[in-house]
Design an enzyme around this catalytic site. Structure first.
Site, PDB file in Angstrom:
ATOM      1  N   LYS A  78       0.914  -1.120  -0.017  1.00  0.00           N
ATOM      2  CA  LYS A  78      -0.125   0.072  -0.063  1.00  0.00           C
ATOM      3  C   LYS A  78       0.839   1.105   0.015  1.00  0.00           C
ATOM      4  O   LYS A  78       1.959   1.204   0.920  1.00  0.00           O
ATOM      5  CB  LYS A  78      -1.025  -0.084   1.154  1.00  0.00           C
ATOM      6  CG  LYS A  78      -1.725   1.129   1.443  1.00  0.00           C
ATOM      7  CD  LYS A  78      -3.117   0.793   1.071  1.00  0.00           C
ATOM      8  CE  LYS A  78      -3.815   1.874   0.829  1.00  0.00           C
ATOM      9  NZ  LYS A  78      -3.789   2.579  -0.737  1.00  0.00           N
ATOM     10  N   GLN A  99       7.362   3.916   3.517  1.00  0.00           N
ATOM     11  CA  GLN A  99       6.039   3.314   3.784  1.00  0.00           C
ATOM     12  C   GLN A  99       5.788   2.141   4.797  1.00  0.00           C
ATOM     13  O   GLN A  99       4.736   2.135   5.365  1.00  0.00           O
ATOM     14  CB  GLN A  99       5.551   3.324   2.426  1.00  0.00           C
ATOM     15  CG  GLN A  99       3.902   3.024   2.198  1.00  0.00           C
ATOM     16  CD  GLN A  99       3.411   4.582   1.951  1.00  0.00           C
ATOM     17  OE1 GLN A  99       3.794   5.370   1.608  1.00  0.00           O
ATOM     18  NE2 GLN A  99       2.265   4.983   2.736  1.00  0.00           N
ATOM     19  N   LYS A 102       5.511   3.228   8.372  1.00  0.00           N
ATOM     20  CA  LYS A 102       4.523   4.189   8.535  1.00  0.00           C
ATOM     21  C   LYS A 102       3.280   3.319   8.679  1.00  0.00           C
ATOM     22  O   LYS A 102       2.184   3.663   9.276  1.00  0.00           O
ATOM     23  CB  LYS A 102       4.381   5.105   7.203  1.00  0.00           C
ATOM     24  CG  LYS A 102       3.214   5.982   7.243  1.00  0.00           C
ATOM     25  CD  LYS A 102       3.212   6.946   6.073  1.00  0.00           C
ATOM     26  CE  LYS A 102       4.383   7.465   5.557  1.00  0.00           C
ATOM     27  NZ  LYS A 102       4.222   8.348   4.621  1.00  0.00           N
ATOM     28  N   LYS A 114       5.239   1.864  -3.180  1.00  0.00           N
ATOM     29  CA  LYS A 114       5.194   2.936  -3.587  1.00  0.00           C
ATOM     30  C   LYS A 114       5.343   3.100  -5.396  1.00  0.00           C
ATOM     31  O   LYS A 114       5.786   2.277  -5.843  1.00  0.00           O
ATOM     32  CB  LYS A 114       6.084   3.989  -3.232  1.00  0.00           C
ATOM     33  CG  LYS A 114       5.736   5.625  -3.261  1.00  0.00           C
ATOM     34  CD  LYS A 114       5.040   6.002  -2.183  1.00  0.00           C
ATOM     35  CE  LYS A 114       4.465   7.706  -2.511  1.00  0.00           C
ATOM     36  NZ  LYS A 114       4.029   8.043  -1.362  1.00  0.00           N
ATOM     37  N   GLY A 153      -2.972   8.096  -4.057  1.00  0.00           N
ATOM     38  CA  GLY A 153      -2.470   9.373  -4.539  1.00  0.00           C
ATOM     39  C   GLY A 153      -1.078   9.846  -3.851  1.00  0.00           C
ATOM     40  O   GLY A 153      -0.705   9.225  -2.719  1.00  0.00           O
ATOM     41  N   ASP A 154      -0.498  10.682  -4.388  1.00  0.00           N
ATOM     42  CA  ASP A 154       0.573  11.669  -3.942  1.00  0.00           C
ATOM     43  C   ASP A 154       0.858  12.625  -4.682  1.00  0.00           C
ATOM     44  O   ASP A 154      -0.135  12.919  -5.436  1.00  0.00           O
ATOM     45  CB  ASP A 154       1.715  10.640  -4.003  1.00  0.00           C
ATOM     46  CG  ASP A 154       3.051  11.014  -3.054  1.00  0.00           C
ATOM     47  OD1 ASP A 154       2.921  10.918  -1.931  1.00  0.00           O
ATOM     48  OD2 ASP A 154       4.070  11.323  -3.788  1.00  0.00           O
ATOM     49  N   THR A 197      -4.562  13.530   5.536  1.00  0.00           N
ATOM     50  CA  THR A 197      -3.183  13.615   5.906  1.00  0.00           C
ATOM     51  C   THR A 197      -2.846  14.906   6.468  1.00  0.00           C
ATOM     52  O   THR A 197      -2.198  14.902   7.868  1.00  0.00           O
ATOM     53  CB  THR A 197      -2.297  13.501   4.623  1.00  0.00           C
ATOM     54  OG1 THR A 197      -2.622  12.278   3.847  1.00  0.00           O
ATOM     55  CG2 THR A 197      -0.879  13.225   4.892  1.00  0.00           C
ATOM     56  N   ASN A 229      -2.615  19.062  -1.475  1.00  0.00           N
ATOM     57  CA  ASN A 229      -3.547  18.324  -0.438  1.00  0.00           C
ATOM     58  C   ASN A 229      -3.344  18.480   0.921  1.00  0.00           C
ATOM     59  O   ASN A 229      -4.156  18.561   1.663  1.00  0.00           O
ATOM     60  CB  ASN A 229      -3.680  16.964  -1.152  1.00  0.00           C
ATOM     61  CG  ASN A 229      -4.474  16.027  -0.092  1.00  0.00           C
ATOM     62  OD1 ASN A 229      -4.055  15.094   0.576  1.00  0.00           O
ATOM     63  ND2 ASN A 229      -5.970  16.036   0.013  1.00  0.00           N
TER      64      ASN A 229
HETATM   65  P1  NDP Z   1       0.067  17.808  -4.044  1.00  0.00           P
HETATM   66  O1  NDP Z   1       0.620  17.510  -5.402  1.00  0.00           O
HETATM   67  O2  NDP Z   1      -1.232  18.033  -3.589  1.00  0.00           O
HETATM   68  O3  NDP Z   1       0.952  19.155  -3.603  1.00  0.00           O
HETATM   69  C1  NDP Z   1       2.397  19.367  -3.502  1.00  0.00           C
HETATM   70  C2  NDP Z   1       2.684  20.610  -3.209  1.00  0.00           C
HETATM   71  O4  NDP Z   1       4.185  20.755  -2.955  1.00  0.00           O
HETATM   72  C3  NDP Z   1       2.291  21.460  -4.070  1.00  0.00           C
HETATM   73  O5  NDP Z   1       2.110  22.868  -3.751  1.00  0.00           O
HETATM   74  C4  NDP Z   1       3.774  21.581  -5.046  1.00  0.00           C
HETATM   75  O6  NDP Z   1       3.675  22.910  -5.887  1.00  0.00           O
HETATM   76  C5  NDP Z   1       4.630  21.606  -3.969  1.00  0.00           C
HETATM   77  N1  NDP Z   1       5.741  20.980  -4.537  1.00  0.00           N
HETATM   78  C6  NDP Z   1       5.932  19.731  -5.100  1.00  0.00           C
HETATM   79  N2  NDP Z   1       7.394  19.523  -5.592  1.00  0.00           N
HETATM   80  C7  NDP Z   1       8.069  20.273  -5.180  1.00  0.00           C
HETATM   81  C8  NDP Z   1       9.141  20.857  -5.203  1.00  0.00           C
HETATM   82  N3  NDP Z   1      10.188  19.933  -5.862  1.00  0.00           N
HETATM   83  N4  NDP Z   1       9.674  21.979  -4.940  1.00  0.00           N
HETATM   84  C9  NDP Z   1       8.816  22.847  -4.479  1.00  0.00           C
HETATM   85  N5  NDP Z   1       7.488  22.456  -4.327  1.00  0.00           N
HETATM   86  C10 NDP Z   1       7.281  21.431  -4.476  1.00  0.00           C
HETATM   87  O7  NDP Z   1       0.787  16.583  -3.102  1.00  0.00           O
HETATM   88  P2  NDP Z   1       0.310  16.265  -1.585  1.00  0.00           P
HETATM   89  O8  NDP Z   1      -0.065  17.357  -0.804  1.00  0.00           O
HETATM   90  O9  NDP Z   1      -0.366  15.015  -1.985  1.00  0.00           O
HETATM   91  O10 NDP Z   1       1.960  15.797  -1.133  1.00  0.00           O
HETATM   92  C11 NDP Z   1       2.895  16.565  -0.355  1.00  0.00           C
HETATM   93  C12 NDP Z   1       3.930  15.987   0.230  1.00  0.00           C
HETATM   94  O11 NDP Z   1       2.961  15.133   1.300  1.00  0.00           O
HETATM   95  C13 NDP Z   1       4.575  14.867  -0.495  1.00  0.00           C
HETATM   96  O12 NDP Z   1       5.780  14.591   0.190  1.00  0.00           O
HETATM   97  C14 NDP Z   1       3.900  13.425  -0.288  1.00  0.00           C
HETATM   98  O13 NDP Z   1       4.717  12.314  -0.568  1.00  0.00           O
HETATM   99  C15 NDP Z   1       3.553  13.780   1.263  1.00  0.00           C
HETATM  100  N6  NDP Z   1       2.138  12.692   1.481  1.00  0.00           N
HETATM  101  C16 NDP Z   1       1.044  12.828   0.857  1.00  0.00           C
HETATM  102  C17 NDP Z   1       0.058  12.036   1.359  1.00  0.00           C
HETATM  103  C18 NDP Z   1      -1.282  12.218   1.066  1.00  0.00           C
HETATM  104  O14 NDP Z   1      -2.266  11.712   1.404  1.00  0.00           O
HETATM  105  N7  NDP Z   1      -1.467  13.067  -0.156  1.00  0.00           N
HETATM  106  C19 NDP Z   1       0.192  11.120   2.457  1.00  0.00           C
HETATM  107  C20 NDP Z   1       1.557  11.209   3.226  1.00  0.00           C
HETATM  108  C21 NDP Z   1       2.573  11.843   2.852  1.00  0.00           C
HETATM  109  P3  NDP Z   1       3.177  22.942  -7.336  1.00  0.00           P
HETATM  110  O15 NDP Z   1       1.641  23.192  -7.004  1.00  0.00           O
HETATM  111  O16 NDP Z   1       3.791  24.087  -8.100  1.00  0.00           O
HETATM  112  O17 NDP Z   1       3.497  21.704  -7.868  1.00  0.00           O
END
Ligand code: NDP
Length: 438
Positions: A78, A99, A102, A114, A153-154, A197, A229
């Site tokens: 997962k 993961q 976690k 992943k 998603g991620d 999250t 997200n």
């Molecule tokens: P989203 O795609 O919804 O959002 C990611 C955010 O981070 C966006 O604002 C994006 O900017 C920014 N971002 C991404 N890559 C970069 C980069 N290289 N440099 C600067 N800013 C960046 O993703 P999530 O919110 O789902 O995920 C965010 C983090 O949380 C990740 O590390 C993910 O692995 C982790 N996570 C997510 C979970 C989930 O349920 N969604 C669960 C557990 C962990 P822009 O809009 O410009 O792309």
């Protein structure tokens, strides 16, 4: 190490975990006898595949797809799917490795995996996203299943992408099963998964503050990075708990809004329009927008009590940590995966800042995904309140599991070690019980 010499992120994640596990390995000789450490760092299976699709100009595009099925000792693989140009095998292996622990910490029966692709969703039309997702799933469908591997998603994969992938899976298999989580509410998704999250990071932080200092979010100022997200729902829950979040960021720049982030405006820009944060400042007089430049502290330069990095890996370095500490930060919890560099983590811990590592603090998303799997299996829907209250209980439980493990091995207050140890113990036990067939 030489076998994976090019895999920088993966080695970073493994070395942090192995360091924490030293006292556990010393106290349990069976772990060595049964090769548990050597086995746990090697994925059970890696799938890499071509994803070809046709863009709006009729041109063929080729991307690389991955699924790393890391460990199935305690349940089906997962973990999320990431669509971002920075995706490579090292990034997916680091995420898959994290993961495992976690998922174990959630107490739910899910193994670690992943996947993703180096496809860049930015600037693509809705139809291009759909064609990519369908092509990606055409291969991935051969390797996943509701009892085998359940992706989610991620970064770059939200409800829209999950919908396109789910539709393609159903078409290929003629099967309506819970093979993906993060689905839309009309076709098997769980209430509160979208929020999980971000809310979970705040529930974890609240419990950490309460348990160690008798404090809460009430009246605190919070720096958040990211605007996706995780960040959006961390901001929402921080408000609900009485705090004021003052920053957010995306890959092009950051916002400082001393009056508090306008959540409705942020959601409109990021969730509806899929636009840049510069639009936020244009619509909000109290806010400053800054273009991102290398070597600047970004959202970490302000005076805040709590910091929640929610964007991506290695986005908070030692200098940023020192700045936050000088400005009086008392708690940091990771919403993103591995957002703090090892030097930043060490600086927080040396300064006595409460530090909640990703695999504990952001486990609420995958925990709620496992609750979505349960609902799919029993073909029922639970209410928002039911899911949210389970999530809160799980996050509080995770904090205490980390706290207890840190105390058991004489490292009280070190929740990094606590999370690694608590997550590891159950998986190691299951691996030993199941023999060394793989
Ligand atoms: P989203 O795609 O919804 O959002 C990611 C955010 O981070 C966006 O604002 C994006 O900017 C920014 N971002 C991404 N890559 C970069 C980069 N290289 N440099 C600067 N800013 C960046 O993703 P999530 O919110 O789902 O995920 C965010 C983090 O949380 C990740 O590390 C993910 O692995 C982790 N996570 C997510 C979970 C989930 O349920 N969604 C669960 C557990 C962990 P822009 O809009 O410009 O792309």
């Amino acid at each position: 190490e030489s076998r994976n010499a090019e895999q920088k992120e993966f080695l970073q994640a493994v070395s942090e975990v192995l360091e924490s596990l030293e006292p556990v390995v010393a106290a349990n000789p069976k772990l060595e006898e049964l090769g548990v450490i050597e086995r746990i760092v090697e994925p059970e299976r890696i799938i890499q595949f071509r994803v070809s699709w046709v863009d709006d100009q009729g041109k063929v595009q080729v991307n690389r797809g991955y699924r790393v099925q890391f460990n199935s000792a305690i349940g089906p693989y997962k973990g999320g799917l990431r669509l971002h140009p920075s995706v490579n095998l090292s990034v997916i292996k680091f995420l898959g490795f994290e993961q495992i622990f976690k998922n174990s910490l959630t107490t739910l029966p899910i193994g670690g995996g992943k996947g993703g692709s180096d496809f860049d969703p930015k600037g693509k039309s809705d139809m291009e996203i759909m064609r990519f997702c369908q092509s990606f799933m055409t291969e991935l469908a051969k390797h996943i299943g509701a009892d085998t591997d359940v992706p989610a998603g991620d970064i770059g994969v939200g409800a829209r992408e999950i919908g396109y992938m789910y539709g393609q899976y159903k078409r290929l298999r003629n099967e309506f099963t819970g093979v993906l989580t993060g689905k839309g509410l009309s076709y098997g998704g769980s209430l509160a998964r979208t929020q999980a999250t971000g809310y979970g990071v705040c529930y974890f932080t609240q419990e950490m503050l309460k348990s160690t200092k008798g404090e809460s979010f009430e009246g605190k100022t919070v720096a958040v990075s990211g605007a996706g997200n995780v960040a959006i729902y961390a901001i929402e829950k921080a408000y609900q708990l009485g705090a004021k979040p003052v920053t957010c960021s995306d890959s092009t720049g950051w916002i400082y809004d001393p009056e508090g982030i306008d959540l409705d405006l942020l959601k409109e820009i990021k969730e509806v329009k899929r636009a840049r944060l510069s639009e936020y400042a244009a619509a909000r007089p109290s806010a400053e927008y800054h273009e991102k430049k290398n070597g600047e502290h970004g959202v970490w330069q302000y005076k805040v009590d709590i910091a929640l990095p929610c964007a991506t890996q290695n986005e908070l370095n030692e200098e940023d940590a020192k700045m936050l500490i000088a400005n009086g930060v008392t708690a940091v919890a990771e919403g993103a995966n591995m957002p703090s560099t090892p030097e930043a983590v060490a600086a927080f811990q040396a300064a006595g800042v409460l530090f909640g590592p990703a695999k504990a603090a952001n486990a609420g998303g995958v925990a709620t995904s496992a609750l979505e799997m349960s609902q799919n299996s029993e073909r029922l829907h639970w209410t928002f309140e039911e899911v949210d209250s389970k999530l809160k209980g799980i996050m509080e439980g995770i904090f205490h599991a980390c706290d207890d493990a840190s105390k058991k091995y004489g490292m009280e207050g070190n929740f990094v070690a606590g999370a690694n140890i608590a997550g590891f113990e159950k998986v190691a036990d299951a691996m030993m019980a199941q023999g060394i067939a793989y």
